[in-house]
Scaffold this motif. Sequence first.
Motif, PDB file in Angstrom:
ATOM      1  N   TRP A   9       0.901  -1.002   0.161  1.00  0.00           N
ATOM      2  CA  TRP A   9      -0.151   0.400   0.257  1.00  0.00           C
ATOM      3  C   TRP A   9       1.205   1.642   0.042  1.00  0.00           C
ATOM      4  N   SER A  10       1.840   1.644   0.506  1.00  0.00           N
ATOM      5  CA  SER A  10       2.557   2.276   1.281  1.00  0.00           C
ATOM      6  C   SER A  10       3.906   2.834  -0.553  1.00  0.00           C
ATOM      7  N   GLU A  11       4.429   1.594  -1.089  1.00  0.00           N
ATOM      8  CA  GLU A  11       4.254   2.197  -2.672  1.00  0.00           C
ATOM      9  C   GLU A  11       3.653   2.968  -2.972  1.00  0.00           C
ATOM     10  N   ASN A  12       2.307   2.781  -3.217  1.00  0.00           N
ATOM     11  CA  ASN A  12       1.904   3.339  -4.061  1.00  0.00           C
ATOM     12  C   ASN A  12       0.992   4.971  -3.496  1.00  0.00           C
ATOM     13  N   ALA A  13       0.513   5.064  -2.504  1.00  0.00           N
ATOM     14  CA  ALA A  13       0.264   5.921  -1.551  1.00  0.00           C
ATOM     15  C   ALA A  13       0.563   7.215  -1.239  1.00  0.00           C
ATOM     16  N   PRO A  14       0.286   8.687  -1.299  1.00  0.00           N
ATOM     17  CA  PRO A  14       0.983   9.655  -1.375  1.00  0.00           C
ATOM     18  C   PRO A  14       1.814  10.251   0.055  1.00  0.00           C
ATOM     19  N   ALA A  15       2.262  11.032   0.147  1.00  0.00           N
ATOM     20  CA  ALA A  15       3.096  10.961   1.483  1.00  0.00           C
ATOM     21  C   ALA A  15       2.726  11.488   2.564  1.00  0.00           C
ATOM     22  N   SER A  16       0.874  12.112   2.256  1.00  0.00           N
ATOM     23  CA  SER A  16       0.901  12.341   3.864  1.00  0.00           C
ATOM     24  C   SER A  16      -0.832  11.260   4.211  1.00  0.00           C
ATOM     25  N   GLU A  20      -0.203   9.577   7.890  1.00  0.00           N
ATOM     26  CA  GLU A  20      -0.790   9.158   8.713  1.00  0.00           C
ATOM     27  C   GLU A  20      -0.598   7.785   8.906  1.00  0.00           C
ATOM     28  N   GLY A  21      -1.100   7.524   8.072  1.00  0.00           N
ATOM     29  CA  GLY A  21      -0.932   5.886   8.254  1.00  0.00           C
ATOM     30  C   GLY A  21       0.365   5.200   9.323  1.00  0.00           C
ATOM     31  N   VAL A  22       1.101   6.055   9.268  1.00  0.00           N
ATOM     32  CA  VAL A  22       2.625   5.557   9.716  1.00  0.00           C
ATOM     33  C   VAL A  22       2.243   5.976  11.298  1.00  0.00           C
ATOM     34  N   GLY A  23       1.478   7.360  11.720  1.00  0.00           N
ATOM     35  CA  GLY A  23       1.333   7.073  12.641  1.00  0.00           C
ATOM     36  C   GLY A  23       0.570   6.619  13.432  1.00  0.00           C
ATOM     37  N   ALA A  24      -0.279   6.193  12.628  1.00  0.00           N
ATOM     38  CA  ALA A  24      -1.713   5.009  12.828  1.00  0.00           C
ATOM     39  C   ALA A  24      -0.845   4.071  13.784  1.00  0.00           C
ATOM     40  N   LEU A  25      -0.298   3.018  12.901  1.00  0.00           N
ATOM     41  CA  LEU A  25       0.395   2.095  12.907  1.00  0.00           C
ATOM     42  C   LEU A  25       1.281   2.494  14.214  1.00  0.00           C
ATOM     43  N   ALA A  26       1.885   3.180  14.297  1.00  0.00           N
ATOM     44  CA  ALA A  26       2.740   3.289  15.715  1.00  0.00           C
ATOM     45  C   ALA A  26       1.732   3.956  16.385  1.00  0.00           C
ATOM     46  N   ARG A  27       1.033   4.177  16.823  1.00  0.00           N
ATOM     47  CA  ARG A  27       0.080   4.646  18.509  1.00  0.00           C
ATOM     48  C   ARG A  27      -0.390   2.869  18.527  1.00  0.00           C
ATOM     49  N   ALA A  28      -0.996   1.964  17.201  1.00  0.00           N
ATOM     50  CA  ALA A  28      -1.182   0.871  17.811  1.00  0.00           C
ATOM     51  C   ALA A  28       0.177  -0.073  18.364  1.00  0.00           C
ATOM     52  N   TYR A  29       1.067   0.143  17.628  1.00  0.00           N
ATOM     53  CA  TYR A  29       2.507  -0.919  18.329  1.00  0.00           C
ATOM     54  C   TYR A  29       2.475  -0.453  19.647  1.00  0.00           C
ATOM     55  N   LEU A  30       2.642   1.170  20.156  1.00  0.00           N
ATOM     56  CA  LEU A  30       2.686   1.212  21.621  1.00  0.00           C
ATOM     57  C   LEU A  30       1.090   1.677  22.768  1.00  0.00           C
ATOM     58  N   SER A  60       6.255  12.040  11.571  1.00  0.00           N
ATOM     59  CA  SER A  60       5.152  11.604  12.318  1.00  0.00           C
ATOM     60  C   SER A  60       5.096  10.457  12.799  1.00  0.00           C
ATOM     61  N   LEU A  61       6.727   9.566  12.464  1.00  0.00           N
ATOM     62  CA  LEU A  61       6.521   8.576  13.031  1.00  0.00           C
ATOM     63  C   LEU A  61       6.961   8.934  14.757  1.00  0.00           C
ATOM     64  N   ALA A  62       8.078   9.703  14.080  1.00  0.00           N
ATOM     65  CA  ALA A  62       9.298  10.293  15.538  1.00  0.00           C
ATOM     66  C   ALA A  62       8.245  11.390  16.720  1.00  0.00           C
ATOM     67  N   GLU A  63       7.559  12.274  15.640  1.00  0.00           N
ATOM     68  CA  GLU A  63       6.199  12.334  16.764  1.00  0.00           C
ATOM     69  C   GLU A  63       5.485  11.069  17.600  1.00  0.00           C
ATOM     70  N   SER A  64       4.857  10.371  17.238  1.00  0.00           N
ATOM     71  CA  SER A  64       4.193   9.725  17.877  1.00  0.00           C
ATOM     72  C   SER A  64       4.707   8.116  18.925  1.00  0.00           C
ATOM     73  N   ILE A  65       6.465   8.149  18.404  1.00  0.00           N
ATOM     74  CA  ILE A  65       7.130   7.851  19.680  1.00  0.00           C
ATOM     75  C   ILE A  65       8.108   8.404  20.300  1.00  0.00           C
ATOM     76  N   ALA A  66       7.876   9.687  20.522  1.00  0.00           N
ATOM     77  CA  ALA A  66       9.015  10.553  20.947  1.00  0.00           C
ATOM     78  C   ALA A  66       9.111  10.714  22.587  1.00  0.00           C
ATOM     79  N   SER A  67       8.136  10.266  23.098  1.00  0.00           N
ATOM     80  CA  SER A  67       7.711  10.375  24.657  1.00  0.00           C
ATOM     81  C   SER A  67       7.682   8.590  25.060  1.00  0.00           C
ATOM     82  N   ALA A  68       7.225   7.701  23.841  1.00  0.00           N
ATOM     83  CA  ALA A  68       7.175   6.839  24.084  1.00  0.00           C
ATOM     84  C   ALA A  68       8.827   5.378  25.338  1.00  0.00           C
ATOM     85  N   VAL A  69       8.352   5.352  26.799  1.00  0.00           N
ATOM     86  CA  VAL A  69       9.407   4.413  27.162  1.00  0.00           C
ATOM     87  C   VAL A  69       9.181   2.886  26.439  1.00  0.00           C
TER      88      VAL A  69
END
Length: 446
Positions: A9-16, A20-30, A60-69
């Motif tokens: 999906w990410s190969e053809n999806a626009p950067a925005s 958004e998808g990476v941020g959602a995935l990072a929050r789901a991971y944490l 977006s990835l940095a903002e999602s996981i920056a404060s997480a232990v």
Amino acid sequence: MIVRKFIQWSENAPASARAEGVGALARAYLYGDLEAQERADAEQILYAMLDDPSPLVRRSLAESIASAVEAPPAIILGLALDQSDISSVVLARSPLLTDAQLIDCASVGDRVAQAAIALRPELSPAVASALAEVASREALIALAVNEGANLPEFAMRRMIERFGGDPELREALLGRPWIPAAVRAALAAAAARQLADYAVERNWLSPARSERIAKDSRERAAMIIAAGCAAFSEETAALAAYLRISGQLTAGLALRGLLCGQTGLFAATLVELTGMGPRRVAGLIREPASTAFAAVYAKAGLPAPLMVAFRAALVALGNNSGKTPGGLNADAADGGALRLPVIQFVLSQCEAMQDESLARLIALLRRFEADAAREQGRKGLSRLREAQAEAAAPPVAAAAPETPDYLPIPATADEPESKVETMTEPLAETDIVVDLVALEKELLAA
């Protein structure tokens, strides 16, 4: 399966959308309730996103996981070494970065990354010292205003050595809750040096005149700073050590300290120059006429012709009785200012020697006397003006009593009593009033 699908999906999806998808995935991971295999797949995707060509995705990835232990340390470190608008998010907030990693990032980062490190809520002395050595001007200003930074004294002095001519940095350091006396002296010296250079560049003063004014300003600042320290303390000793290292600890400065009543600074000077213990030195300066004092004076390397002035100053300060011959309390130093009675006593003793070798010393004392007299005149004029202002000020009106002495005339008989209103505004000069005290006397007399 989830890894393959997300990558396809990410190969053809626009950067925005990818961001958004990476941020959602990072929050789901944490914070999501993922199974072990799903969590491992999600972590692989997050690792892969470190190589995404768009900075929007990585930020977006940095903002999602920056404060997480619970964030993967390797991802945090990878983001910390990214370009500054991405790394600054992690460098400012991540609790997973060690001091060694922060120091390494500061050494290779630009001013934005360095400022992000400098503004961390808690900063160890090691990281603060590394920043003081390599960081840019903007990052050092951020470090100075960060009250959570544990900033050692030598780090502050290194900051002043590198950017002491910058007024914003000096102001930021002065705004800290507490700065050592040596650092305050270094700030004063940097400001005096900058002003002297500016005056020479503008052709307002000659280099010699400018240097003399700068030297006098540094000495005045040292006296004011010493007046804020205890009589003899670690801070006073550190101030004397700084003055020696910076080349300011001269015989003239030591004599000026005594003429300002700073016996603690003079004791710290002898300790710094001789290496003797502070108690031993304190005992010796209580006996300025003794041979033991002459020995420690010579050991300090102070000029022999000036010993008469140092001895007279110690006698004037009354180390035995606590008072000068004129009754001046030796412990009441006036904010580091020159003390005219002490100077006059020392001057009289030097002139009584009738020694031509003391001519330069007497000239210096005359200059100190003129400065002290001028300062005394300024203070006297200021007190006189304050007294005149107080005398010319109108008297403060007394508070109104609970029962007023004067009331407005009651309504006439033609007007109903219900229409009479209580006066709430102050009476004008043309209002008619009734003296209740006089009225009471008339009723009693009737």
